[in-house]
Design a protein around this motif. Structure first.
Motif: not given
Ligand SMILES: [Zn+2]
Length: 259
Positions: A34-39
């Motif tokens: 789960x990455x900040x890119x997903x956020x």
């Protein structure tokens, strides 16, 4: 995900198992980071390559379940992890190790599921010694850090490297890789609670800053007034001026987000 917004837009649904095309591979997902890119994709800030509905998740590792008709690079049962995006492999950028600039670059999505279809070109074989949880982050984080430390900044024995955002997914592998290259590492973090962990990760010095305060005088003290050879900035505008002032004459900088 059928709309942009907070975490509540993520829903568990039954969807058909995707079918791989001729140059695609169906993976059974072993782990997905789960990455900040997903956020920022979820909340609608980053919309490049986004088409709703979408299954998010691009830090993927898993086992090859089925391959398309023209795929020869992997076979069912192989353990693999993914690069961040698909690139053509033929253009002048791809041929010069700059796949990030490929005009045909296409994002990988779909890891928040049991099965995902990805282009065969994005797959990298995972050694048995690495579990899926470790493997899933190699492309999006360690790959970017490797590009920054080795290919862009050319960190070498004796260099002093300042790494901002040091406790993050890009910062930690940057510390390990810069140490492996023989550098002295100064890690920058916003939290005193992370100092010990950063030292354990290999940082020679830890500076607590990055909240807009000018920390460059501390860096200058640590480098006997010389400044650092290389800055690997994983943060951006909030620390840029202080990073710039921490630099020695003719040093190198590397904004990892653009590497
Ligand atoms: Zn290309």
């Amino acid at each position: 995900m059928r709309g942009f917004g907070g975490p509540e837009v993520l829903r568990i649904e039954e969807v058909p198992t995707p079918e791989p095309g001729a140059e695609e591979v169906l993976l059974r997902v072993g782990a997905c980071g789960v990455s900040y890119h997903d956020v920022v994709e979820r909340n609608g800030t980053y919309r490049a390559d986004m088409k709703l509905p979408v299954v998010l998740g691009y830090e993927i590792a898993g086992t090859v379940e089925r391959v398309g008709a023209r795929v020869t690079s992997v076979k069912p049962g192989d353990r693999v992890c993914c690069k961040v995006f698909h690139s053509c492999g033929r253009c002048r950028f791809c041929r010069n190790g700059m796949e990030t600039a490929c005009p045909e670059r296409r994002a990988v999505h779909g890891g928040y599921a049991e099965y995902v279809v990805v282009p065969d070109e994005v797959l990298v074989e995972l050694p048995d010694a690495l579990d899926f949880a470790t493997g899933c982050m190699l492309g999006p984080t360690v790959g970017v850090a490797l590009n920054a430390v080795r290919d862009t900044a050319h960190v070498q024995l004796g260099d002093t490297v300042l790494i901002s955002g040091a406790s993050g997914g890009l910062g930690l592998p940057s510390i390990e890789l810069a140490k492996a290259a023989g550098a002295t590492v100064i890690a920058l973090t916003r939290s005193t609670a992370k100092v010990q962990a950063l030292r354990k990760a290999g940082a020679d010095h830890v500076v607590v800053g990055g909240d807009g305060r000018d920390f460059s005088s501390e860096v200058m003290v640590l480098t006997d007034g010389a400044g650092v050879d290389v800055v690997i900035d994983n943060v951006g505008s909030m620390v840029f001026t202080a990073c710039f002032k921490s630099w020695r004459w003719a040093g190198a900088t590397c904004l990892s987000a653009s590497c």
